[in-house]
Design a protein around this motif. Sequence first.
Motif, PDB file in Angstrom:
ATOM      1  N   ASP A  39       0.767  -1.206   0.013  1.00 54.17           N
ATOM      2  CA  ASP A  39      -0.004  -0.111   0.045  1.00 54.17           C
ATOM      3  C   ASP A  39       0.995   1.340   0.284  1.00 54.17           C
ATOM      4  O   ASP A  39       0.566   2.059  -0.625  1.00 54.17           O
ATOM      5  N   THR A  56      -9.402   2.759   5.719  1.00 53.44           N
ATOM      6  CA  THR A  56      -8.684   2.829   4.549  1.00 53.44           C
ATOM      7  C   THR A  56      -9.066   4.056   3.707  1.00 53.44           C
ATOM      8  O   THR A  56      -8.247   4.930   3.252  1.00 53.44           O
ATOM      9  N   ILE A 101      -0.046   3.639  -3.072  1.00 52.14           N
ATOM     10  CA  ILE A 101      -1.175   4.329  -2.579  1.00 52.14           C
ATOM     11  C   ILE A 101      -1.869   5.233  -3.728  1.00 52.14           C
ATOM     12  O   ILE A 101      -3.004   5.463  -3.651  1.00 52.14           O
ATOM     13  N   THR A 161      -6.290   7.242   2.184  1.00 53.07           N
ATOM     14  CA  THR A 161      -6.146   7.261   0.560  1.00 53.07           C
ATOM     15  C   THR A 161      -6.974   8.287   0.104  1.00 53.07           C
ATOM     16  O   THR A 161      -7.899   8.750   0.787  1.00 53.07           O
TER      17      THR A 161
END
Length: 118
Positions: free
Chosen positions: A67, A93, A71, A97
């Motif tokens: 990640d 999450t 990302i 993000t």
Amino acid sequence: MIQFIDTQKENLIAAMLSDKLDEENLKTVHERIHQIIDKGHKVDFYFEMENFEGYTLKGFWEDIKTDAAHINDYGKMAFVGEKKWQEWAAKATDFFTSSEVKYFDLKDKEQAKIWISK
């Protein structure tokens, strides 16, 4: 365990997650991420979690590394689950993000599939 689901959308990684994910499971996902970004696409995810217990320690570490590296390569994410902690993880999450992230209850998985396919 990861069981990949075939889809018609070429930038979508769709999978059923169960039990615990380990380092090898996450390396397989990482390879698929590269296959998509090498074609110039953002990666969308559909993860259906049933009897999903999370990660082994090495699996968790591999997920964090992947990640962190990608990302900005992520598009939409649909998390479909059956437990409150899974909903919380999806919200976390979304916080970390710029991706569009949605959580769906397992009973709403058809709605999730429609949303991620658009």
